[in-house]
Motif scaffolding. Structure first.
Motif, PDB file in Angstrom:
ATOM      1  N   ARG A 159      31.085  28.218  34.890  1.00 22.72           N
ATOM      2  CA  ARG A 159      31.470  26.809  34.817  1.00 22.72           C
ATOM      3  C   ARG A 159      31.071  26.211  33.468  1.00 22.72           C
ATOM      4  NH1 ARG A 159      27.126  23.339  36.919  1.00 22.72           N
ATOM      5  NH2 ARG A 159      25.336  24.644  37.489  1.00 22.72           N
ATOM      6  N   LYS A 160      31.850  25.239  33.047  1.00 25.91           N
ATOM      7  CA  LYS A 160      31.718  24.685  31.704  1.00 25.91           C
ATOM      8  C   LYS A 160      30.330  24.141  31.423  1.00 25.91           C
ATOM      9  CE  LYS A 160      34.005  21.477  28.518  1.00 25.91           C
ATOM     10  NZ  LYS A 160      35.116  20.494  28.370  1.00 25.91           N
ATOM     11  N   SER A 161      29.761  23.433  32.383  1.00 26.60           N
ATOM     12  CA  SER A 161      28.449  22.800  32.181  1.00 26.60           C
ATOM     13  C   SER A 161      27.299  23.676  32.678  1.00 26.60           C
ATOM     14  CB  SER A 161      28.409  21.450  32.902  1.00 26.60           C
ATOM     15  OG  SER A 161      28.687  21.630  34.294  1.00 26.60           O
ATOM     16  N   SER A 162      27.522  24.991  32.719  1.00 28.57           N
ATOM     17  CA  SER A 162      26.517  25.895  33.264  1.00 28.57           C
ATOM     18  C   SER A 162      25.195  25.808  32.516  1.00 28.57           C
ATOM     19  CB  SER A 162      27.030  27.338  33.224  1.00 28.57           C
ATOM     20  OG  SER A 162      26.022  28.234  33.629  1.00 28.57           O
ATOM     21  N   HIS A 213      30.601  31.563  39.747  1.00 30.76           N
ATOM     22  CA  HIS A 213      30.872  30.152  39.458  1.00 30.76           C
ATOM     23  C   HIS A 213      29.761  29.551  38.605  1.00 30.76           C
ATOM     24  CE1 HIS A 213      31.898  25.937  39.995  1.00 30.76           C
ATOM     25  NE2 HIS A 213      30.697  25.720  40.498  1.00 30.76           N
ATOM     26  N   ASN A 214      28.527  29.849  38.950  1.00 26.45           N
ATOM     27  CA  ASN A 214      27.390  29.303  38.193  1.00 26.45           C
ATOM     28  C   ASN A 214      27.375  29.768  36.740  1.00 26.45           C
ATOM     29  OD1 ASN A 214      26.094  27.501  39.823  1.00 26.45           O
ATOM     30  ND2 ASN A 214      24.515  28.919  40.530  1.00 26.45           N
ATOM     31  N   LYS A 272      30.440  31.731  27.014  1.00 25.32           N
ATOM     32  CA  LYS A 272      30.777  31.292  28.364  1.00 25.32           C
ATOM     33  C   LYS A 272      31.305  32.444  29.204  1.00 25.32           C
ATOM     34  CE  LYS A 272      33.874  28.155  30.873  1.00 25.32           C
ATOM     35  NZ  LYS A 272      34.926  27.119  30.756  1.00 25.32           N
TER      36      LYS A 272
END
Length: 363
Positions: free
Chosen positions: A85-88, A81-82, A97
């Motif tokens: 995710r888009k704003s990682s 997830h980390n 990404k």
């Protein structure tokens, strides 16, 4: 950060903006839960269900394996997830990404291997106990072989065939421990891309730091392979109950001993690195580049190597010349022995220091 691009100058090694001291509580909680989940739980379930119940052996191991690795599974999807995710702010520098870091790729592969191992060991009506006991030694074998292979390829001059975390494809193959530290601290430790950038700056600017990581990687990966082989021999030699117990405990004991050796070793090397920078010997080779031929100040490991002959009596005696040679070569000592031979010999490591002393400071 790409090779050859110089960041601002430093009077000492570029700092790493991360401290374990402020995270002691979180680290202690994680490792306590991890040890209970990976060490305590399988042993308690095995001994209680196997000897204190009438459950079939197959069902016992089905329960043991079903309850195994809860923390690792959670950590796997937390990392995924980390990274996705888009704003990682945790994914590798300049990576797409969809790109996983090097640790997560290996995390996935080793989990697939363990899944096959556990299924093969528990599906038979009478479980193959020794195979189930091989879970942790298998992890040791995998990471030891992968990490040691990466550094062998590095020393052989191979380039990265694909992006390895923040190291771009086609760059000098990074030492495997650098990639491991970068990924674990950035994602699991919350250091993010700020830490990835700081670590890459330190890695490219300090030949001493790269040498220290290379030696430490050899220490851990080489030790992992050797001890995994020893544990495997024990597991397939002793009785099944003892094999299961040792298979889940010995790897933790080894990791504890290796950690106790590593902490003062790294602390000593970091002090030596800082001293080398203060003496204008921090840089060497091609500036801000992963130059594997760059000269460095003498590391802690090299100092121990140099001192080893004087610490081992049989080596010291072999290298030392007799004070008064026997006239007839009594006791096997030739009268032509060189009386000027020095115990311990002369190490060429000092020559490395000499090169480092002459290295010009970073422009």
């Amino acid at each position: 950060m790409e090779e050859g691009i110089a960041p601002p100058l430093h009077n000492e090694p570029p700092p790493l903006p991360y401290s374990l001291h402020t995270r002691k509580k979180a680290i202690a909680i994680f490792w306590t839960i991890f040890i209970i989940d990976t060490l305590g739980q399988p042993l308690i379930l095995y001994w209680t269900l196997w000897y204190l119940t009438d459950l079939s052996h197959n069902l016992v191991f089905s329960i043991v394996t079903a309850c195994l690795g809860g923390v690792s599974v959670f950590e796997y999807f937390y990392r995924l997830h980390n990274l996705f995710r888009k704003s990682s702010r945790a994914r590798p520098l300049n990576a797409r990404k969809s790109w996983l870091d090097f640790f997560h790729i290996n995390f996935t592969i080793v989990w697939l291997i363990l899944a096959v191992e556990l299924i093969a060991g528990t599906v038979p009506e009478e479980p193959y106990v020794r195979l189930v006991a091989m879970v942790l030694p298998t992890v040791m074998f995998y990471f030891g072989i992968v990490h040691l292979s990466l550094d062998i390829l590095r020393m052989a001059g191979f380039k990265a065939p694909f992006r390895i975390s923040s190291t771009p494809k086609g760059s000098v193959m990074p030492t495997a421990l650098y990639a491991l530290i970068e990924d674990v601290v950035a994602v699991d430790g919350g250091g993010g891309q700020i830490y990835r950038y700081a670590l890459r700056t330190r890695y490219l600017s300090s030949p001493y730091f790269r040498r220290m990581l290379f030696e430490m990687n050899c220490f851990w990966s080489g030790g992992s392979i050797i001890f995994a082989a020893a544990f495997t021999a024990v597991i397939f030699t002793v009785s099944e109950p003892v094999a299961f117990t040792l298979g889940w405990t010995l790897p933790f004991a080894w990791a504890g001993v290796w950690t106790l050796i590593t902490i003062p070793w790294v602390q000593s090397d970091l002090r030596r690195e800082k001293k080398a920078w203060a003496e204008n010997r921090g840089q060497g080779g091609i500036p801000w580049t992963d130059d594997i031929t760059a000269p460095t100040a003498r590391t802690r490991f090299e100092s121990v190597q140099e001192a080893l002959p004087s610490l081992l009596p049989w080596v010291r005696e072999k290298q030392s010349a007799p004070s008064t040679p026997s006239a007839d070569g009594i006791d096997g000592i030739s009268p032509e022995a060189n009386p000027e031979a020095k115990p311990g010999g002369q190490s060429n490591v000092d020559g490395v220091d000499g090169v480092a002393n002459d290295t010009p400071t970073q422009r």
